[in-house]
Design a protein around this motif. Sequence first.
Motif, PDB file in Angstrom:
ATOM      1  N   ILE A 220      59.248  -9.534 -32.326  1.00 36.13           N
ATOM      2  CA  ILE A 220      58.494  -8.753 -33.303  1.00 36.13           C
ATOM      3  C   ILE A 220      57.376  -9.585 -33.924  1.00 36.13           C
ATOM      4  CG2 ILE A 220      58.690  -7.435 -35.448  1.00 36.13           C
ATOM      5  CD1 ILE A 220      61.787  -7.291 -34.677  1.00 36.13           C
TER       6      ILE A 220
ATOM      7  N   ASP B 178      62.110   1.748 -32.692  1.00 43.90           N
ATOM      8  CA  ASP B 178      61.554   2.966 -33.292  1.00 43.90           C
ATOM      9  C   ASP B 178      61.812   3.009 -34.801  1.00 43.90           C
ATOM     10  OD1 ASP B 178      60.636   3.819 -30.857  1.00 43.90           O
ATOM     11  OD2 ASP B 178      62.383   5.094 -30.432  1.00 43.90           O
TER      12      ASP B 178
ATOM     13  N   ASN C  34      59.490   0.522 -36.638  1.00 45.66           N
ATOM     14  CA  ASN C  34      58.114   1.034 -36.735  1.00 45.66           C
ATOM     15  C   ASN C  34      57.997   2.111 -37.802  1.00 45.66           C
ATOM     16  OD1 ASN C  34      56.418  -0.400 -34.929  1.00 45.66           O
ATOM     17  ND2 ASN C  34      57.427   0.590 -33.192  1.00 45.66           N
TER      18      ASN C  34
ATOM     19  N   ASP D 150      55.945   1.625 -41.313  1.00 46.76           N
ATOM     20  CA  ASP D 150      54.791   2.526 -41.495  1.00 46.76           C
ATOM     21  C   ASP D 150      54.895   3.315 -42.802  1.00 46.76           C
ATOM     22  OD1 ASP D 150      53.688   1.700 -39.139  1.00 46.76           O
ATOM     23  OD2 ASP D 150      54.322   3.446 -37.967  1.00 46.76           O
TER      24      ASP D 150
ATOM     25  N   GLU E 170      54.009   0.570 -45.676  1.00 45.07           N
ATOM     26  CA  GLU E 170      52.881  -0.349 -45.485  1.00 45.07           C
ATOM     27  C   GLU E 170      51.776  -0.163 -46.524  1.00 45.07           C
ATOM     28  OE1 GLU E 170      49.586  -1.121 -41.973  1.00 45.07           O
ATOM     29  OE2 GLU E 170      50.370   0.882 -42.406  1.00 45.07           O
TER      30      GLU E 170
ATOM     31  N   SER F 294      50.297  -4.362 -39.256  1.00 48.51           N
ATOM     32  CA  SER F 294      51.085  -3.468 -38.415  1.00 48.51           C
ATOM     33  C   SER F 294      52.134  -4.271 -37.645  1.00 48.51           C
ATOM     34  CB  SER F 294      50.187  -2.708 -37.435  1.00 48.51           C
ATOM     35  OG  SER F 294      49.499  -3.618 -36.590  1.00 48.51           O
ATOM     36  N   THR F 295      52.978  -3.574 -36.916  1.00 50.97           N
ATOM     37  CA  THR F 295      54.056  -4.217 -36.166  1.00 50.97           C
ATOM     38  C   THR F 295      53.849  -4.064 -34.662  1.00 50.97           C
ATOM     39  OG1 THR F 295      55.705  -3.875 -37.917  1.00 50.97           O
ATOM     40  CG2 THR F 295      56.532  -4.159 -35.682  1.00 50.97           C
ATOM     41  N   SER F 296      54.021  -5.180 -33.946  1.00 45.30           N
ATOM     42  CA  SER F 296      54.059  -5.144 -32.480  1.00 45.30           C
ATOM     43  C   SER F 296      55.443  -5.597 -32.034  1.00 45.30           C
ATOM     44  CB  SER F 296      53.000  -6.082 -31.883  1.00 45.30           C
ATOM     45  OG  SER F 296      51.696  -5.671 -32.231  1.00 45.30           O
TER      46      SER F 296
END
Length: 264
Positions: A160, A220, A223, A227, A230, A260-262
């Motif tokens: 992450i 999932d 995320n 979101d 954030e 954001s998240t990857s």
Amino acid sequence: MYKRSIILYDTRVEMSTKYKKAIEQNEIAQLTVTHSFEDTVKKLKELEPELILVSYSVEDNINDFCSKIRKIAHDLRPIIIVLSKSSYLEDKLSSLNSGADDFLSEPMDINEFLARINAHLRRQNEEASSLITKLPLAMTTYRVLKRIMKTAEDWALLYIDIDNLSAYRELYGEIASNKMLQAYAAILNSIAGRNDFLGQISDENFVIITSSVKAERLADCLNMAFDSVESRFYNEGDAKKGYIILHGDSKAGKKTPLVSTSIG
């Protein structure tokens, strides 16, 4: 899935069985019993245990054992606890000065024994964790990953990354950045299961080690959860625009997306 590892160097059958049963039934760690110095060193390199117990019953001189193990495992820094039938101060000091972290006199109540083991592991975990997120740092994370890779268990790793965190820190400051990291860690803890492992590789990189069945669902959930919160870390104008404008000589006027998240 994730279990701490303890090595017990002990030639006694009854006591070693008792300790193994108590530690594993209370889900403290996976305990491996060894009967020789050579076997102990082999298991030390293979398992990279958090803690080593050594009994007075072994053929080796306990103090020499502690000194040798400290040199062999200086990079792993395992906790070393001596189990002795002696209660003399001189024997305790000798073992502690030779490299042992604790000296327990037998016989002792099994509940006290377990409490002392837990106290050492808790302290070790705190020392090896981030002051901000309270998550285990890279050394512990890599140790856990290597241990799991050697098993036949079904597992998966989520790698992450928090994108654009450095830009956020530059504009909003260290305190705001740390609050975001703490919130992120709280989200990770809320979605992970009891047997999942959470670790932090660097300031912006985390891992979750879980089962392959759960991996996609956890990704999932992470995320969606991040979101949903954030925008709270930005002022109203930046949140509405969807980007921030950096300052400074080389970055003045540069537009950078929100954090954001990857996940890989």
